[in-house]
Design a protein around this motif. Structure first.
Motif, PDB file in Angstrom:
ATOM      1  N   LEU A 107       5.323   4.636   6.466  1.00  0.00           N
ATOM      2  CA  LEU A 107       4.936   4.092   5.173  1.00  0.00           C
ATOM      3  C   LEU A 107       3.681   4.767   4.630  1.00  0.00           C
ATOM      4  O   LEU A 107       3.557   4.994   3.420  1.00  0.00           O
ATOM      5  CB  LEU A 107       4.715   2.579   5.284  1.00  0.00           C
ATOM      6  CG  LEU A 107       5.966   1.746   5.578  1.00  0.00           C
ATOM      7  CD1 LEU A 107       5.585   0.290   5.812  1.00  0.00           C
ATOM      8  CD2 LEU A 107       6.976   1.858   4.442  1.00  0.00           C
ATOM      9  N   ALA A 108       2.745   5.095   5.521  1.00  0.00           N
ATOM     10  CA  ALA A 108       1.532   5.793   5.080  1.00  0.00           C
ATOM     11  C   ALA A 108       1.867   7.167   4.518  1.00  0.00           C
ATOM     12  O   ALA A 108       1.268   7.613   3.535  1.00  0.00           O
ATOM     13  CB  ALA A 108       0.559   5.928   6.253  1.00  0.00           C
ATOM     14  N   THR A 109       2.830   7.845   5.128  1.00  0.00           N
ATOM     15  CA  THR A 109       3.186   9.196   4.696  1.00  0.00           C
ATOM     16  C   THR A 109       3.685   9.223   3.267  1.00  0.00           C
ATOM     17  O   THR A 109       3.410  10.158   2.509  1.00  0.00           O
ATOM     18  CB  THR A 109       4.267   9.781   5.636  1.00  0.00           C
ATOM     19  OG1 THR A 109       3.756   9.773   6.977  1.00  0.00           O
ATOM     20  CG2 THR A 109       4.622  11.198   5.252  1.00  0.00           C
ATOM     21  N   ILE A 110       4.392   8.178   2.866  1.00  0.00           N
ATOM     22  CA  ILE A 110       4.957   8.156   1.516  1.00  0.00           C
ATOM     23  C   ILE A 110       4.151   7.255   0.571  1.00  0.00           C
ATOM     24  O   ILE A 110       4.533   7.005  -0.562  1.00  0.00           O
ATOM     25  CB  ILE A 110       6.437   7.722   1.583  1.00  0.00           C
ATOM     26  CG1 ILE A 110       7.203   8.193   0.357  1.00  0.00           C
ATOM     27  CG2 ILE A 110       6.579   6.240   1.820  1.00  0.00           C
ATOM     28  CD1 ILE A 110       8.704   8.072   0.474  1.00  0.00           C
ATOM     29  N   GLY A 111       3.004   6.750   1.064  1.00  0.00           N
ATOM     30  CA  GLY A 111       2.123   5.954   0.213  1.00  0.00           C
ATOM     31  C   GLY A 111       2.622   4.560  -0.088  1.00  0.00           C
ATOM     32  O   GLY A 111       2.411   4.045  -1.191  1.00  0.00           O
ATOM     33  N   LEU A 136      -3.008  11.213   1.257  1.00  0.00           N
ATOM     34  CA  LEU A 136      -3.691   9.951   1.522  1.00  0.00           C
ATOM     35  C   LEU A 136      -4.740   9.686   0.446  1.00  0.00           C
ATOM     36  O   LEU A 136      -5.636  10.484   0.209  1.00  0.00           O
ATOM     37  CB  LEU A 136      -4.361   9.995   2.900  1.00  0.00           C
ATOM     38  CG  LEU A 136      -4.823   8.638   3.452  1.00  0.00           C
ATOM     39  CD1 LEU A 136      -3.642   7.698   3.620  1.00  0.00           C
ATOM     40  CD2 LEU A 136      -5.527   8.830   4.790  1.00  0.00           C
ATOM     41  N   GLY A 137      -4.613   8.561  -0.201  1.00  0.00           N
ATOM     42  CA  GLY A 137      -5.569   8.191  -1.237  1.00  0.00           C
ATOM     43  C   GLY A 137      -5.186   8.636  -2.641  1.00  0.00           C
ATOM     44  O   GLY A 137      -5.879   8.303  -3.598  1.00  0.00           O
ATOM     45  N   LEU A 138      -4.083   9.406  -2.767  1.00  0.00           N
ATOM     46  CA  LEU A 138      -3.647   9.792  -4.107  1.00  0.00           C
ATOM     47  C   LEU A 138      -3.204   8.550  -4.873  1.00  0.00           C
ATOM     48  O   LEU A 138      -2.582   7.645  -4.310  1.00  0.00           O
ATOM     49  CB  LEU A 138      -2.472  10.771  -4.040  1.00  0.00           C
ATOM     50  CG  LEU A 138      -2.748  12.239  -3.711  1.00  0.00           C
ATOM     51  CD1 LEU A 138      -1.441  13.027  -3.768  1.00  0.00           C
ATOM     52  CD2 LEU A 138      -3.760  12.840  -4.672  1.00  0.00           C
ATOM     53  N   PRO A 139      -3.492   8.480  -6.181  1.00  0.00           N
ATOM     54  CA  PRO A 139      -3.011   7.339  -6.971  1.00  0.00           C
ATOM     55  C   PRO A 139      -1.489   7.363  -7.070  1.00  0.00           C
ATOM     56  O   PRO A 139      -0.853   8.403  -6.892  1.00  0.00           O
ATOM     57  CB  PRO A 139      -3.663   7.562  -8.342  1.00  0.00           C
ATOM     58  CG  PRO A 139      -4.001   9.012  -8.389  1.00  0.00           C
ATOM     59  CD  PRO A 139      -4.285   9.432  -6.985  1.00  0.00           C
ATOM     60  N   ASP A 140      -0.904   6.185  -7.366  1.00  0.00           N
ATOM     61  CA  ASP A 140       0.548   6.067  -7.416  1.00  0.00           C
ATOM     62  C   ASP A 140       1.179   7.068  -8.373  1.00  0.00           C
ATOM     63  O   ASP A 140       2.251   7.622  -8.091  1.00  0.00           O
ATOM     64  CB  ASP A 140       0.953   4.650  -7.828  1.00  0.00           C
ATOM     65  CG  ASP A 140       0.865   3.671  -6.661  1.00  0.00           C
ATOM     66  OD1 ASP A 140       0.742   4.140  -5.510  1.00  0.00           O
ATOM     67  OD2 ASP A 140       0.917   2.461  -6.897  1.00  0.00           O
ATOM     68  N   LYS A 141       0.549   7.298  -9.509  1.00  0.00           N
ATOM     69  CA  LYS A 141       1.132   8.214 -10.499  1.00  0.00           C
ATOM     70  C   LYS A 141       1.254   9.621  -9.916  1.00  0.00           C
ATOM     71  O   LYS A 141       2.253  10.319 -10.149  1.00  0.00           O
ATOM     72  CB  LYS A 141       0.274   8.235 -11.763  1.00  0.00           C
ATOM     73  CG  LYS A 141       0.917   8.992 -12.914  1.00  0.00           C
ATOM     74  CD  LYS A 141       0.133   8.813 -14.201  1.00  0.00           C
ATOM     75  CE  LYS A 141       0.831   9.540 -15.348  1.00  0.00           C
ATOM     76  NZ  LYS A 141       0.099   9.368 -16.639  1.00  0.00           N
ATOM     77  N   ALA A 155      -0.921  -3.615   0.552  1.00  0.00           N
ATOM     78  CA  ALA A 155      -2.191  -3.562  -0.183  1.00  0.00           C
ATOM     79  C   ALA A 155      -3.401  -3.834   0.713  1.00  0.00           C
ATOM     80  O   ALA A 155      -4.489  -3.300   0.479  1.00  0.00           O
ATOM     81  CB  ALA A 155      -2.153  -4.557  -1.341  1.00  0.00           C
ATOM     82  N   LYS A 156      -3.234  -4.658   1.755  1.00  0.00           N
ATOM     83  CA  LYS A 156      -4.359  -5.013   2.619  1.00  0.00           C
ATOM     84  C   LYS A 156      -4.682  -3.951   3.661  1.00  0.00           C
ATOM     85  O   LYS A 156      -5.681  -4.053   4.365  1.00  0.00           O
ATOM     86  CB  LYS A 156      -4.078  -6.346   3.318  1.00  0.00           C
ATOM     87  CG  LYS A 156      -4.027  -7.545   2.364  1.00  0.00           C
ATOM     88  CD  LYS A 156      -3.804  -8.835   3.128  1.00  0.00           C
ATOM     89  CE  LYS A 156      -3.780 -10.038   2.184  1.00  0.00           C
ATOM     90  NZ  LYS A 156      -3.556 -11.307   2.911  1.00  0.00           N
ATOM     91  N   ALA A 157      -3.838  -2.942   3.768  1.00  0.00           N
ATOM     92  CA  ALA A 157      -4.055  -1.897   4.776  1.00  0.00           C
ATOM     93  C   ALA A 157      -5.123  -0.912   4.310  1.00  0.00           C
ATOM     94  O   ALA A 157      -5.221  -0.588   3.127  1.00  0.00           O
ATOM     95  CB  ALA A 157      -2.750  -1.153   5.045  1.00  0.00           C
TER      96      ALA A 157
END
Length: 267
Positions: free
Chosen positions: A45-49, A69-74, A53-55
């Motif tokens: 899940l981290a790999t695909i963002g 990692l940390g890229l915005p959803d857009k 939300a609490k993680a």
């Protein structure tokens, strides 16, 4: 293709993964194996963002040189589906029960600008490729078997021709014979499309069938990594040895108990 460096995922004081590092070369299938709760799915899940939300995640996830990692959803939308596809563990939860499977396969293609006719033509071709009759394009998920639903999920994951395919326990909920069919299909598609694959499972037998290399995880930590045959037949770590030893062994069929033949009464 994919390099994860010192990835730690925390939920408050709980650590789901601790400083995990791995690399997957282009065209390779890396299997990630471990018991439930070892952090395998969190890694996917981290790999695909798609972490909850609490993680809170730290480290780096480099895909083709870009840190996701940390890229915005857009910004991540340029990678999800288009360059990284994902097959989830439970198809009934992954599929929308109110949409036909044809519409669900074309949805991502339409969002990327493909015309309705072109998207439909491509979707029908994908149904052929995953061995589902084209007539099923108008069916809803509940009208399909478990194996067919998982094949639809594979078609959706491949719809935009990704470079990396993440398969998170894709055969867990399936019967053994259907499981074998899905593994054969995934291997065939991997070779046909030149896919790089991250395959997650708790089943060492499944990993042995599909992966070039395997990484073993335990309680969010990395245990060992190596070529699949080497890790499964000559494991270096005690935990891996215990994991292999826990595999069920076939026992010879039990012989029926012999009973003494009744004796004739004395004349």
């Amino acid at each position: 293709m994919l390099h994860i460096d010192n990835l730690s995922i925390r939920f408050g004081d709980v650590c789901a993964t601790h400083r995990i590092s791995l690399s997957v070369a282009k065209g390779e299938t890396l299997g990630i194996v471990g018991e439930s709760g070892s952090g395998k799915s969190m890694l996917a899940l981290a790999t695909i963002g798609l972490l909850p939300a609490k993680a809170r995640a730290t480290g780096r996830i480099l895909f083709d040189g870009t840190d996701l990692l940390g890229l915005p959803d857009k910004a991540l939308d340029a990678y999800r589906g288009a360059r990284i596809g994902m097959i989830f563990q439970e198809p009934m939860s992954a599929l929308n029960p109110a949409m036909t499977i044809g519409r669900q396969i074309t949805e991502g293609m339409r969002l990327s600008g493909l015309s309705r006719a072109a998207a439909r033509s491509h979707a029908l071709g994908l149904l052929d490729r995953v061995q589902i009759p084209q007539s099923r394009a108008r069916s809803y998920p509940h009208e399909l078997s478990g194996g067919q639903r998982q094949r639809v999920c594979i078609a959706i994951a491949l719809a935009r021709q990704p470079d990396l395919l993440i398969a998170d326990e894709p055969t867990t909920a399936l019967d053994t014979t259907v499981q074998a069919d899905i593994l054969d299909l995934l291997d065939s598609l991997r070779r046909e499309f030149g896919l790089t694959m991250l395959f997650i499972s708790h089943d060492l037998g499944v990993i042995n069938c599909i992966a070039d290399r395997v990484m073993v995880m335990y309680r969010g930590t990395h245990v060992e990594t190596g070529p699949t045959a080497q890790v499964l037949h000559a494991p270096a770590q005690d935990y891996t040895k215990r994991l292999i030893a826990a595999l069920p062994r076939r026992q010879p069929p039990r012989q029926p108990r012999r009973t003494a033949a009744p004796q004739s009464p004395a004349s």
